[in-house]
Write a protein that holds these residues in place. Sequence first.
Motif, PDB file in Angstrom:
ATOM      1  N   GLN A 118       0.847  -1.130   0.011  1.00  0.00           N
ATOM      2  CA  GLN A 118      -0.133  -0.114   0.057  1.00  0.00           C
ATOM      3  C   GLN A 118       0.648   1.247   0.237  1.00  0.00           C
ATOM      4  N   LEU A 119       2.087   0.990   0.439  1.00  0.00           N
ATOM      5  CA  LEU A 119       2.479   2.222   0.928  1.00  0.00           C
ATOM      6  C   LEU A 119       4.088   2.911  -0.775  1.00  0.00           C
ATOM      7  N   LEU A 120       4.143   1.042  -1.166  1.00  0.00           N
ATOM      8  CA  LEU A 120       4.888   1.729  -2.388  1.00  0.00           C
ATOM      9  C   LEU A 120       3.575   2.341  -3.574  1.00  0.00           C
ATOM     10  N   GLU A 121       2.690   1.663  -3.624  1.00  0.00           N
ATOM     11  CA  GLU A 121       1.384   1.890  -4.442  1.00  0.00           C
ATOM     12  C   GLU A 121       1.461   2.920  -4.619  1.00  0.00           C
ATOM     13  N   MET A 122       1.832   4.286  -3.564  1.00  0.00           N
ATOM     14  CA  MET A 122       1.199   5.673  -3.614  1.00  0.00           C
ATOM     15  C   MET A 122       2.979   6.099  -4.566  1.00  0.00           C
ATOM     16  N   TYR A 123       3.099   5.943  -4.469  1.00  0.00           N
ATOM     17  CA  TYR A 123       4.699   6.145  -4.710  1.00  0.00           C
ATOM     18  C   TYR A 123       4.970   5.928  -6.078  1.00  0.00           C
ATOM     19  N   ILE A 124       5.440   4.535  -6.772  1.00  0.00           N
ATOM     20  CA  ILE A 124       5.614   3.922  -7.647  1.00  0.00           C
ATOM     21  C   ILE A 124       4.481   3.651  -8.698  1.00  0.00           C
ATOM     22  N   PRO A 125       4.479   4.432  -9.899  1.00  0.00           N
ATOM     23  CA  PRO A 125       3.338   4.183 -10.481  1.00  0.00           C
ATOM     24  C   PRO A 125       3.069   2.526 -11.066  1.00  0.00           C
ATOM     25  N   ASN A 126       4.295   2.042 -11.196  1.00  0.00           N
ATOM     26  CA  ASN A 126       4.515   0.713 -11.688  1.00  0.00           C
ATOM     27  C   ASN A 126       3.676  -0.386 -10.828  1.00  0.00           C
ATOM     28  N   ALA A 127       3.123  -1.083 -11.579  1.00  0.00           N
ATOM     29  CA  ALA A 127       2.648  -1.720 -10.201  1.00  0.00           C
ATOM     30  C   ALA A 127       3.852  -3.206  -9.843  1.00  0.00           C
ATOM     31  N   ASP A 128       4.004  -3.300 -11.449  1.00  0.00           N
ATOM     32  CA  ASP A 128       5.142  -4.649 -11.067  1.00  0.00           C
ATOM     33  C   ASP A 128       5.656  -4.302 -10.586  1.00  0.00           C
ATOM     34  N   VAL A 129       6.710  -3.372 -10.756  1.00  0.00           N
ATOM     35  CA  VAL A 129       7.781  -2.743  -9.859  1.00  0.00           C
ATOM     36  C   VAL A 129       7.660  -2.978  -8.161  1.00  0.00           C
ATOM     37  N   VAL A 130       6.013  -2.578  -7.755  1.00  0.00           N
ATOM     38  CA  VAL A 130       5.649  -2.838  -6.558  1.00  0.00           C
ATOM     39  C   VAL A 130       5.586  -4.321  -6.229  1.00  0.00           C
ATOM     40  N   ASP A 131       4.866  -5.137  -6.634  1.00  0.00           N
ATOM     41  CA  ASP A 131       4.798  -6.217  -6.659  1.00  0.00           C
ATOM     42  C   ASP A 131       6.232  -6.993  -5.888  1.00  0.00           C
ATOM     43  N   LYS A 132       7.029  -7.068  -7.044  1.00  0.00           N
ATOM     44  CA  LYS A 132       9.103  -7.264  -7.702  1.00  0.00           C
ATOM     45  C   LYS A 132       9.523  -6.811  -6.446  1.00  0.00           C
ATOM     46  N   ILE A 133       9.270  -5.486  -5.678  1.00  0.00           N
ATOM     47  CA  ILE A 133       9.444  -5.745  -4.630  1.00  0.00           C
ATOM     48  C   ILE A 133       8.999  -5.879  -2.829  1.00  0.00           C
ATOM     49  N   VAL A 134       8.055  -6.360  -3.532  1.00  0.00           N
ATOM     50  CA  VAL A 134       7.146  -6.791  -1.856  1.00  0.00           C
ATOM     51  C   VAL A 134       8.044  -8.092  -1.794  1.00  0.00           C
ATOM     52  N   SER A 135       7.756  -9.126  -3.276  1.00  0.00           N
ATOM     53  CA  SER A 135       8.138 -10.588  -3.141  1.00  0.00           C
ATOM     54  C   SER A 135       9.038  -9.947  -2.451  1.00  0.00           C
ATOM     55  N   LYS A 136      10.674  -9.685  -3.371  1.00  0.00           N
ATOM     56  CA  LYS A 136      11.472  -9.925  -2.338  1.00  0.00           C
ATOM     57  C   LYS A 136      11.542  -9.201  -0.809  1.00  0.00           C
ATOM     58  N   TYR A 137      10.945  -8.712  -0.187  1.00  0.00           N
ATOM     59  CA  TYR A 137      10.707  -8.379   1.250  1.00  0.00           C
ATOM     60  C   TYR A 137      10.523  -9.333   1.987  1.00  0.00           C
ATOM     61  N   PHE A 138       9.261  -9.928   1.394  1.00  0.00           N
ATOM     62  CA  PHE A 138       8.787 -11.081   1.648  1.00  0.00           C
ATOM     63  C   PHE A 138       9.394 -12.120   2.624  1.00  0.00           C
ATOM     64  N   ILE A 139      10.533 -12.387   1.822  1.00  0.00           N
ATOM     65  CA  ILE A 139      11.439 -14.048   1.019  1.00  0.00           C
ATOM     66  C   ILE A 139      12.734 -13.455   2.327  1.00  0.00           C
ATOM     67  N   PHE A 140      13.287 -12.127   2.706  1.00  0.00           N
ATOM     68  CA  PHE A 140      14.169 -11.961   3.050  1.00  0.00           C
ATOM     69  C   PHE A 140      13.642 -10.753   4.756  1.00  0.00           C
ATOM     70  N   LYS A 141      12.419 -10.637   4.463  1.00  0.00           N
ATOM     71  CA  LYS A 141      11.974  -9.831   5.536  1.00  0.00           C
ATOM     72  C   LYS A 141      12.968  -9.926   7.543  1.00  0.00           C
ATOM     73  N   ASN A 142      12.534 -11.294   7.827  1.00  0.00           N
ATOM     74  CA  ASN A 142      13.719 -11.518   9.227  1.00  0.00           C
ATOM     75  C   ASN A 142      14.931 -11.249   9.077  1.00  0.00           C
ATOM     76  N   VAL A 143      15.559 -11.294   7.623  1.00  0.00           N
ATOM     77  CA  VAL A 143      16.754 -12.135   7.751  1.00  0.00           C
ATOM     78  C   VAL A 143      17.268  -9.712   8.015  1.00  0.00           C
ATOM     79  N   TYR A 144      16.389  -8.999   7.241  1.00  0.00           N
ATOM     80  CA  TYR A 144      16.837  -7.680   6.943  1.00  0.00           C
ATOM     81  C   TYR A 144      16.245  -7.162   8.281  1.00  0.00           C
ATOM     82  N   THR A 145      15.411  -7.548   9.187  1.00  0.00           N
ATOM     83  CA  THR A 145      14.964  -7.204  10.654  1.00  0.00           C
ATOM     84  C   THR A 145      16.353  -7.140  11.503  1.00  0.00           C
TER      85      THR A 145
END
Length: 181
Positions: free
Chosen positions: A66-93
């Motif tokens: 939801q946050l990225l949708e407000m600023y990034i015009p391309n839904a594919d870019v948002v989906d790519k970022i979110v999917s990568k965030y989901f995979i590595f969230k615990n490591v990055y946290t």
Amino acid sequence: MDLSPQVQAGLKLLTDLNNSFKTINKAFNTINNPREEPISGCDHYALSTVLVLACKHNYDDQQLHQLLEMYIPNADVVDKIVSKYFIFKNVYTQRNAQFGIALPHVTDANWTLRSDLSSSSYSVSPGNLTFSIELESFNYKTNLKEPAVRFTCTPEELQLLINKLKDIELNCDKHSKVALK
């Protein structure tokens, strides 16, 4: 989450998935190892900032989307970022804990009582009592105490602070008893 105008402008540069793919990878690499992947552009800075803040605020996939949708015009870019965030969230946290400002751990408190015997100022009348309080933390690198917070207050303000601290203590006790049940 409020984003600065610079971060908003940087996110708006992520318009095409093919062109943004390199920036997305670089942003995740920066969080993973900031010394090896320094910030190299406005879009890289913006995405890295958002990812660090998302980890700090414990954003789930939907909140980040939801946050990225407000600023990034391309839904594919948002989906790519979110999917990568989901995979590595615990490591990055876990790695994200080293970013930002940590609150000091107070280990000691010093105080001094002062009284103005005479005053040339209209704002301070003679005979007023004030407390100068210094909270200290311990620096493990230098093995010395360091001032963390310094403030001055009247006896009435000090009493209000003490009462608030007692309220916090009671609240913590109540919550810890509920958590144990």
